[in-house]
Design a protein around this motif. Sequence first.
Motif, PDB file in Angstrom:
ATOM      1  N   LEU A  59      36.292  -0.024  22.888  1.00 47.41           N
ATOM      2  CA  LEU A  59      36.218  -0.758  24.153  1.00 47.41           C
ATOM      3  C   LEU A  59      36.351  -2.261  23.939  1.00 47.41           C
ATOM      4  CD1 LEU A  59      33.441   1.104  26.157  1.00 47.41           C
ATOM      5  CD2 LEU A  59      35.849   0.893  26.775  1.00 47.41           C
ATOM      6  N   VAL A  60      35.930  -2.728  22.767  1.00 47.67           N
ATOM      7  CA  VAL A  60      35.966  -4.159  22.500  1.00 47.67           C
ATOM      8  C   VAL A  60      37.259  -4.579  21.801  1.00 47.67           C
ATOM      9  CG1 VAL A  60      34.809  -6.031  21.236  1.00 47.67           C
ATOM     10  CG2 VAL A  60      33.456  -4.290  22.396  1.00 47.67           C
ATOM     11  N   ARG A  94      45.174   1.806  25.528  1.00 46.08           N
ATOM     12  CA  ARG A  94      45.065   3.269  25.538  1.00 46.08           C
ATOM     13  C   ARG A  94      43.794   3.728  24.807  1.00 46.08           C
ATOM     14  NH1 ARG A  94      49.124   5.207  28.190  1.00 46.08           N
ATOM     15  NH2 ARG A  94      49.017   7.390  27.634  1.00 46.08           N
ATOM     16  N   ASP A  95      43.456   3.044  23.707  1.00 42.77           N
ATOM     17  CA  ASP A  95      42.211   3.364  22.995  1.00 42.77           C
ATOM     18  C   ASP A  95      41.008   3.090  23.891  1.00 42.77           C
ATOM     19  OD1 ASP A  95      43.542   4.082  20.657  1.00 42.77           O
ATOM     20  OD2 ASP A  95      43.279   2.115  19.720  1.00 42.77           O
ATOM     21  N   LYS A  96      41.058   1.976  24.646  1.00 39.99           N
ATOM     22  CA  LYS A  96      39.964   1.623  25.542  1.00 39.99           C
ATOM     23  C   LYS A  96      39.810   2.650  26.662  1.00 39.99           C
ATOM     24  CE  LYS A  96      40.194  -3.326  24.683  1.00 39.99           C
ATOM     25  NZ  LYS A  96      40.430  -4.663  25.254  1.00 39.99           N
ATOM     26  N   VAL A  97      40.936   3.116  27.205  1.00 39.39           N
ATOM     27  CA  VAL A  97      40.871   4.133  28.266  1.00 39.39           C
ATOM     28  C   VAL A  97      40.256   5.411  27.710  1.00 39.39           C
ATOM     29  CG1 VAL A  97      42.220   5.579  29.830  1.00 39.39           C
ATOM     30  CG2 VAL A  97      42.781   3.156  29.592  1.00 39.39           C
ATOM     31  N   ARG A  98      40.694   5.813  26.525  1.00 42.98           N
ATOM     32  CA  ARG A  98      40.150   7.018  25.883  1.00 42.98           C
ATOM     33  C   ARG A  98      38.641   6.871  25.655  1.00 42.98           C
ATOM     34  NH1 ARG A  98      44.028   6.776  22.540  1.00 42.98           N
ATOM     35  NH2 ARG A  98      45.687   7.964  23.466  1.00 42.98           N
ATOM     36  N   LEU A 123      43.310   9.517  34.328  1.00 45.94           N
ATOM     37  CA  LEU A 123      42.772   8.169  34.153  1.00 45.94           C
ATOM     38  C   LEU A 123      43.825   7.261  33.521  1.00 45.94           C
ATOM     39  CD1 LEU A 123      40.260   6.379  34.533  1.00 45.94           C
ATOM     40  CD2 LEU A 123      39.532   7.073  32.237  1.00 45.94           C
ATOM     41  N   MET A 124      44.542   7.775  32.521  1.00 42.66           N
ATOM     42  CA  MET A 124      45.626   7.014  31.880  1.00 42.66           C
ATOM     43  C   MET A 124      46.689   6.652  32.908  1.00 42.66           C
ATOM     44  SD  MET A 124      45.514   6.475  28.493  1.00 42.66           S
ATOM     45  CE  MET A 124      44.695   7.099  27.046  1.00 42.66           C
ATOM     46  N   ALA A 125      47.036   7.599  33.781  1.00 40.96           N
ATOM     47  CA  ALA A 125      48.078   7.357  34.789  1.00 40.96           C
ATOM     48  C   ALA A 125      47.679   6.204  35.697  1.00 40.96           C
ATOM     49  CB  ALA A 125      48.334   8.627  35.606  1.00 40.96           C
ATOM     50  N   TRP A 126      46.396   6.136  36.094  1.00 42.75           N
ATOM     51  CA  TRP A 126      45.964   5.030  36.955  1.00 42.75           C
ATOM     52  C   TRP A 126      46.106   3.703  36.221  1.00 42.75           C
ATOM     53  CZ3 TRP A 126      42.599   0.954  37.079  1.00 42.75           C
ATOM     54  CH2 TRP A 126      42.510   0.307  38.305  1.00 42.75           C
ATOM     55  N   PHE A 127      45.633   3.644  34.970  1.00 42.18           N
ATOM     56  CA  PHE A 127      45.720   2.392  34.222  1.00 42.18           C
ATOM     57  C   PHE A 127      47.171   2.028  33.912  1.00 42.18           C
ATOM     58  CE2 PHE A 127      41.137   2.875  33.551  1.00 42.18           C
ATOM     59  CZ  PHE A 127      40.728   1.575  33.789  1.00 42.18           C
ATOM     60  N   ASP A 128      48.024   3.030  33.654  1.00 45.02           N
ATOM     61  CA  ASP A 128      49.450   2.750  33.434  1.00 45.02           C
ATOM     62  C   ASP A 128      50.083   2.178  34.699  1.00 45.02           C
ATOM     63  OD1 ASP A 128      49.280   3.641  30.824  1.00 45.02           O
ATOM     64  OD2 ASP A 128      50.181   5.607  31.232  1.00 45.02           O
ATOM     65  N   ASP A 181      42.006  -4.399  33.493  1.00 47.93           N
ATOM     66  CA  ASP A 181      41.381  -4.469  32.181  1.00 47.93           C
ATOM     67  C   ASP A 181      40.350  -3.353  32.091  1.00 47.93           C
ATOM     68  OD1 ASP A 181      40.003  -5.055  29.857  1.00 47.93           O
ATOM     69  OD2 ASP A 181      39.499  -7.094  30.422  1.00 47.93           O
ATOM     70  N   VAL A 182      40.496  -2.522  31.088  1.00 46.50           N
ATOM     71  CA  VAL A 182      39.613  -1.363  30.942  1.00 46.50           C
ATOM     72  C   VAL A 182      38.162  -1.786  30.804  1.00 46.50           C
ATOM     73  CG1 VAL A 182      39.121   0.684  29.544  1.00 46.50           C
ATOM     74  CG2 VAL A 182      41.464  -0.069  29.866  1.00 46.50           C
ATOM     75  N   THR A 183      37.914  -2.909  30.151  1.00 47.63           N
ATOM     76  CA  THR A 183      36.530  -3.340  29.962  1.00 47.63           C
ATOM     77  C   THR A 183      35.956  -3.924  31.244  1.00 47.63           C
ATOM     78  OG1 THR A 183      37.253  -5.483  29.099  1.00 47.63           O
ATOM     79  CG2 THR A 183      36.797  -3.744  27.493  1.00 47.63           C
ATOM     80  N   ASP A 184      36.818  -4.203  32.235  1.00 47.34           N
ATOM     81  CA  ASP A 184      36.348  -4.661  33.541  1.00 47.34           C
ATOM     82  C   ASP A 184      36.521  -3.507  34.520  1.00 47.34           C
ATOM     83  OD1 ASP A 184      35.661  -5.893  35.869  1.00 47.34           O
ATOM     84  OD2 ASP A 184      37.438  -7.147  35.971  1.00 47.34           O
TER      85      ASP A 184
END
Length: 142
Positions: free
Chosen positions: A20-21, A26-30, A110-115, A121-124
Amino acid sequence: EIPRVTGVQTCALPICLLCLVTGSKRDKVRALFQLCDLDASGEIDHEEFYQLLRFLHLELPNAQRALKVDKGSETAAIEQMSDEALHAMARAIVNKLDIDGNGEISLDELMAWFDGNPDADVTDLFSLLRSVVDSTGALIEK
């Protein structure tokens, strides 16, 4: 069997947090997915997302104050949310991200939404929440 803490294998928790940091998006989403998937079923349901929101509701204002990044009215708005509002938000997020209509979010969904939201930002996590709830706290229709 390795003991689990909220659905994540205990030995995997530091790896999730590190991803996450420092990881790729993609690693952050996972990692976010693994932290939310409390029963390790491979999908996040309304109750699991509610638990994340409830945790943020209880802990985020304290963390913001402790880190001296208190955002005043935003922090107060978070603290004033009811359990009903958190449940409604969790349902809205699951409905928004649930592509196949099974009532749960898979990692691919979830990946599709972030893509589809490259600036998110995954951390936000609030970038996702802002796409579901307007500035007054009202749910945005799907």
